[in-house]
Scaffold this motif. Structure first.
Motif, PDB file in Angstrom:
ATOM      1  N   ARG A   9      -1.846   6.808 -19.477  1.00 23.70           N
ATOM      2  CA  ARG A   9      -3.326   7.603 -18.061  1.00 23.70           C
ATOM      3  C   ARG A   9      -2.773   7.078 -17.134  1.00 23.70           C
ATOM      4  N   TYR A  10      -1.971   5.843 -17.073  1.00 21.65           N
ATOM      5  CA  TYR A  10      -2.196   4.852 -16.094  1.00 21.65           C
ATOM      6  C   TYR A  10      -0.675   5.087 -15.184  1.00 21.65           C
ATOM      7  N   ALA A  11       0.405   5.937 -15.568  1.00 21.05           N
ATOM      8  CA  ALA A  11       1.608   5.938 -15.633  1.00 21.05           C
ATOM      9  C   ALA A  11       1.325   6.656 -13.901  1.00 21.05           C
ATOM     10  N   MET A  12       2.490   6.200 -13.351  1.00 22.40           N
ATOM     11  CA  MET A  12       2.597   7.028 -12.177  1.00 22.40           C
ATOM     12  C   MET A  12       3.636   8.370 -12.212  1.00 22.40           C
ATOM     13  N   ASP A  13       3.538   9.288 -11.427  1.00 23.78           N
ATOM     14  CA  ASP A  13       4.047  10.647 -11.177  1.00 23.78           C
ATOM     15  C   ASP A  13       5.424  10.741 -12.287  1.00 23.78           C
ATOM     16  N   PHE A  14       6.516   9.580 -11.873  1.00 21.96           N
ATOM     17  CA  PHE A  14       7.614   9.954 -12.292  1.00 21.96           C
ATOM     18  C   PHE A  14       7.954  10.488 -14.011  1.00 21.96           C
ATOM     19  N   VAL A  15       6.834   8.686 -14.308  1.00 18.31           N
ATOM     20  CA  VAL A  15       6.610   9.361 -15.720  1.00 18.31           C
ATOM     21  C   VAL A  15       6.677  10.160 -16.654  1.00 18.31           C
ATOM     22  N   TRP A  16       5.458  10.906 -16.292  1.00 16.87           N
ATOM     23  CA  TRP A  16       4.510  12.124 -16.519  1.00 16.87           C
ATOM     24  C   TRP A  16       6.371  13.320 -16.789  1.00 16.87           C
ATOM     25  N   ALA A  17       6.681  13.657 -15.099  1.00 17.19           N
ATOM     26  CA  ALA A  17       7.911  13.962 -14.664  1.00 17.19           C
ATOM     27  C   ALA A  17       9.076  13.959 -16.189  1.00 17.19           C
ATOM     28  N   ALA A  53       0.714  -0.867  -0.195  1.00 15.13           N
ATOM     29  CA  ALA A  53      -0.169   0.041  -0.146  1.00 15.13           C
ATOM     30  C   ALA A  53       1.316   1.193   0.321  1.00 15.13           C
ATOM     31  N   LEU A  54       1.814   1.339   0.496  1.00 12.85           N
ATOM     32  CA  LEU A  54       3.079   2.040   1.177  1.00 12.85           C
ATOM     33  C   LEU A  54       3.891   2.465  -0.768  1.00 12.85           C
ATOM     34  N   LEU A  55       4.001   1.565  -1.981  1.00 10.08           N
ATOM     35  CA  LEU A  55       4.648   1.550  -2.485  1.00 10.08           C
ATOM     36  C   LEU A  55       3.126   2.000  -3.756  1.00 10.08           C
ATOM     37  N   VAL A  56       2.415   1.580  -3.672  1.00 13.12           N
ATOM     38  CA  VAL A  56       1.066   1.955  -4.623  1.00 13.12           C
ATOM     39  C   VAL A  56       1.117   3.832  -3.832  1.00 13.12           C
ATOM     40  N   ARG A  57       0.669   4.207  -3.385  1.00 13.29           N
ATOM     41  CA  ARG A  57       0.504   5.607  -2.458  1.00 13.29           C
ATOM     42  C   ARG A  57       1.847   6.593  -3.107  1.00 13.29           C
ATOM     43  N   ALA A  58       2.624   5.904  -2.996  1.00 15.60           N
ATOM     44  CA  ALA A  58       4.412   6.585  -3.356  1.00 15.60           C
ATOM     45  C   ALA A  58       4.038   6.342  -4.447  1.00 15.60           C
ATOM     46  N   CYS A  59       3.969   6.375  -5.289  1.00 19.79           N
ATOM     47  CA  CYS A  59       4.049   5.960  -7.095  1.00 19.79           C
ATOM     48  C   CYS A  59       3.501   6.949  -7.838  1.00 19.79           C
ATOM     49  N   TYR A  60       2.296   8.295  -6.832  1.00 17.55           N
ATOM     50  CA  TYR A  60       1.162   8.148  -6.818  1.00 17.55           C
ATOM     51  C   TYR A  60       0.557   9.967  -6.916  1.00 17.55           C
ATOM     52  N   TRP A  67      -2.003  29.798 -15.668  1.00 20.60           N
ATOM     53  CA  TRP A  67      -3.403  29.262 -16.217  1.00 20.60           C
ATOM     54  C   TRP A  67      -4.610  28.772 -14.764  1.00 20.60           C
ATOM     55  N   GLY A  68      -4.448  29.421 -14.250  1.00 19.20           N
ATOM     56  CA  GLY A  68      -5.605  29.246 -12.866  1.00 19.20           C
ATOM     57  C   GLY A  68      -5.481  28.178 -12.103  1.00 19.20           C
ATOM     58  N   TYR A  69      -4.037  27.686 -11.631  1.00 19.66           N
ATOM     59  CA  TYR A  69      -3.776  26.593 -10.491  1.00 19.66           C
ATOM     60  C   TYR A  69      -2.922  27.399  -9.214  1.00 19.66           C
ATOM     61  N   THR A  70      -3.141  27.407  -8.081  1.00 23.53           N
ATOM     62  CA  THR A  70      -2.288  27.495  -7.383  1.00 23.53           C
ATOM     63  C   THR A  70      -1.548  26.115  -7.351  1.00 23.53           C
ATOM     64  N   SER A  71      -0.484  26.181  -6.226  1.00 15.79           N
ATOM     65  CA  SER A  71       0.593  25.120  -5.746  1.00 15.79           C
ATOM     66  C   SER A  71      -0.103  24.566  -5.379  1.00 15.79           C
ATOM     67  N   GLN A  72      -1.528  24.817  -4.454  1.00 15.69           N
ATOM     68  CA  GLN A  72      -1.983  23.343  -3.520  1.00 15.69           C
ATOM     69  C   GLN A  72      -2.833  22.405  -4.973  1.00 15.69           C
ATOM     70  N   ASP A  73      -3.083  22.774  -6.396  1.00 14.30           N
ATOM     71  CA  ASP A  73      -3.500  21.732  -6.884  1.00 14.30           C
ATOM     72  C   ASP A  73      -2.531  20.561  -7.508  1.00 14.30           C
ATOM     73  N   TYR A  74      -1.084  21.218  -7.431  1.00 14.95           N
ATOM     74  CA  TYR A  74      -0.479  19.991  -7.661  1.00 14.95           C
ATOM     75  C   TYR A  74      -0.284  18.881  -6.769  1.00 14.95           C
ATOM     76  N   TYR A  75      -0.494  19.349  -5.594  1.00 11.21           N
ATOM     77  CA  TYR A  75      -0.707  18.195  -4.733  1.00 11.21           C
ATOM     78  C   TYR A  75      -1.640  18.124  -4.185  1.00 11.21           C
ATOM     79  N   ALA A  76      -2.627  17.964  -4.552  1.00 11.83           N
ATOM     80  CA  ALA A  76      -4.285  16.993  -4.272  1.00 11.83           C
ATOM     81  C   ALA A  76      -3.847  15.060  -4.625  1.00 11.83           C
ATOM     82  N   SER A  77      -2.935  15.393  -5.704  1.00 17.02           N
ATOM     83  CA  SER A  77      -3.250  13.740  -6.077  1.00 17.02           C
ATOM     84  C   SER A  77      -2.461  13.436  -5.364  1.00 17.02           C
TER      85      SER A  77
END
Length: 606
Positions: free
Chosen positions: A422-430, A170-177, A596-606
């Motif tokens: 679309r299924y990729a973890m955050d690292f892949v997008w980055a 569960a920690l690993l799943v959470r860490a990837c996203y 773009w109408g975002y705040t820094s909070q938006d990037y940590y919501a996921s």
């Protein structure tokens, strides 16, 4: 010999660990190959045994049952929704968290074993299906965060333990996203060591060597010495394989965070990483294990390359030897190429069932090559391209070629790599956003030879960049088409802005050159120098880009990842200042995303 008052135990010396957790010691201190130490709890009288806990003024509270944390039992989501989110996760996310087995990790099995793991899986599946801004996604995200906190802080009670394989998963799943990936990986590492996951890897390797499957049997030997029938799996082997998958993925994530996020070294392998291949033909191995083991090998190679160039930079802080750097880079590329050729042959047997393996392998090779070249240049300490030696500029050209190949592969039809991103973890997008950004920058710093070739190359980059945006836009939202993934949106907007600014710069160069009787792009005939016919207009594209991008700085891209190459510049090419300011000049603490109408909070919501 035991001291007086202590029990004396006689046991065989444990084997040296295959993986060792790196301690917080100076980089110059060697890490010795020693057997793992045994932790012994002694009482106040000096005898070995359980320490009697004294009464304290404070006591940690623990949830009494697992059922009160089940998202279905609590009414947070329905059973149908939970099954849908679970199925979505295993439609593609399991490639990026390859710690599960389709035989043992069904919905009913996971729910009966761990509410923590079920919540983590459903949270990611809901994010993919409905988007990170949906009500269910936010509620599940908060619920998962709470029960993970409870699992980590819970005190042990009889008949119930939070320190188990499912909690580590569960920690690993959470860490990837999730953005707090470093902390989650650290917690997972400590818990994995406590429950003996490294020992499970060693035991399984020993069993695979001692009892290899034979053609006549079609199976292997069980732990009691009897042979399994074809298609049957010893329960002990299956349990060891589940633990081994989890440990290997944890090792891989630790290496990624060390190399690509600037974290401390978490693991060091004793011996060659290729030893993991002994598990490929194990009785409990699956096709997904091929992908996991190949990634463990690659990131072990990358960690060694990173360490080699880092140590070189520390030993030679003021001077560097081009020949020595080129030799180290050649060795690194040989290791990467051998890895690629080996796994290409291994993947051939599974191409029909898993067609995405081959393009992913090619993408990983380009990524490793380009990052090795960037690490080599970083070791020289020179960031001004115009001040680099001919060897340094040659490394830049090779990196540019690898990044161009990376772009061509991910856009190659039928686009198997991008189809399920679309299924990729955050690292892949980055890293995909970074590769395109760095390619644009190198196209400016090192234009193609000849004005016409440079013009064609830049036009092709713009066209393929727009194709990349179109493909990523399809994956930015949820499967329903109306939702939004905040992480994907951040990097997608960055790519869009970069394309716009690069296009404007190219048009401006053409206009300036045309007005002065020249055609094409920056003057590649003068080793990267740019033709600036009119001083009043030479810096116009840079100033325009700088003002527009000044307020758009995705801090997640800069502060969470430590990719090399973002600070390169040319003192002769002011046209690249828009990208320098965007990627390198963000350390002024600005957190404005209002463009773009975002705040820094938006990037940590996921």
């Amino acid at each position: 010999m035991a001291s007086p008052g202590q029990e004396q135990t006689v046991s065989a010396a444990p084997p040296a660990p295959i993986f060792r957790v790196a301690r917080a010691t100076p980089e110059t201190a060697p890490l010795e190959d020693t057997a793992p130490s045994q932790i012994v709890v002694t009482s106040e009288t000096g005898t070995t045994g359980s320490r009697k806990r004294s009464r304290a003024h404070f006591q940690a509270s623990t949830p009494l049952t697992y059922s009160n944390l089940d998202p279905i039992s609590t009414g947070l989501i329905t059973l149908e929704d939970a099954e849908s989110y679970f199925s979505t996760f295993f439609s593609g996310c399991d490639r990026y968290v390859p710690v599960f087995c389709p035989l043992s990790d069904s919905f009913e099995s996971v729910r009966s074993r761990s509410s923590v793991l079920l919540s983590a899986i459903c949270s990611v599946g809901c994010r993919i299906l409905t988007g990170s801004e949906s009500h269910h996604s936010r509620a599940l995200n908060l619920h998962t965060q709470r029960i993970i906190n409870a699992a980590v802080a819970a005190a042990p009670i009889p008949g119930m333990s939070w320190d188990c394989l499912e909690t580590v998963q569960a920690l690993l799943v959470r860490a990837c996203y999730a953005p707090e990936r470093s902390l989650l990986i650290a917690l997972a590492t400590r818990m994995a060591l406590e429950i003996g996951l490294p020992e499970a890897y060693g035991d399984l390797c020993t069993r695979c060597l001692a009892n290899p499957p034979t053609r006549s049997q079609g199976g292997s030997k069980c732990s009691d010495g009897s042979a399994t029938a074809p298609g049957e799996v010893d329960e002990n082997d299956a349990t060891l394989m589940r633990k081994t998958r989890t440990w290997l993925h944890l090792v891989m994530m630790g290496q990624i965070l060390h190399v690509d996020a600037g974290g401390p070294p978490g693991f060091r392998l004793r011996g060659a990483a290729q030893r993991c291949r002994v598990l490929i033909n194990g009785p409990s191995s699956t096709g997904m294990d091929l992908y996991l083991i190949s990634q463990v090998e690659l990131n072990a190679i990358r960690a060694r390359i990173y360490s080699t160039f880092s140590q070189y930079a520390q030993q030679r802080p003021r001077e560097h030897d081009d020949d020595e750097i080129m030799e180290m880079l050649a060795d690194a590329r040989i290791d990467i190429n051998v890895w690629f050729e080996d796994w290409t042959r291994i993947y051939e047997k599974h191409q029909t069932q898993m067609p995405w393996l081959s393009p992913n392998l090619a993408v990983q090779r380009c990524w490793a090559d380009s990052m090795a070249m960037c690490a080599a240049l970083k070791a020289t300490g020179i960031e001004d391209v115009s001040a680099m030696s001919s060897a340094g500029k040659e490394i830049l050209r090779m990196a540019k070629q690898a990044l161009r190949q990376h772009l061509d592969i991910i856009l190659e039809e039928p686009r198997l790599y991008l189809r399920d991103i679309r299924y990729a973890m955050d690292f892949v997008w980055a890293k995909n956003a970074f590769c395109y950004l760095l390619l644009l920058k190198l196209a400016v710093l090192l234009p193609e030879d000849g004005l016409h070739s440079s013009s064609v190359f830049n036009d092709d980059l713009i066209e393929k960049g727009r194709m990349l945006v179109d493909e990523l836009s399809k994956s930015e939202g949820g499967l329903g088409g109306s939702a939004r993934n905040n992480t994907a949106s951040a990097y997608l907007h960055l790519i869009r802005v970069s394309i716009d600014k690069f296009s404007k710069a190219v048009r401006s160069w053409r206009q300036n050159n045309a007005s002065h009787g020249l055609l094409g792009e920056p003057n590649a005939l003068n080793d990267g120098e740019f033709s600036c016919p009119g001083p009043e207009r030479a810096n116009e594209p840079a100033k325009e880009g700088q003002h527009e991008l000044e307020s758009f700085v995705p801090e997640q891209f800069v502060f969470e990842w430590d990719f090399p190459g973002l600070t390169w510049f040319s003192s002769l090419a002011h046209e690249t200042s828009w990208l320098d300011n965007m990627l390198g000049g963000v350390f002024d603490g600005s957190e404005t995303f209002d463009m773009w109408g975002y705040t820094s909070q938006d990037y940590y919501a996921s």
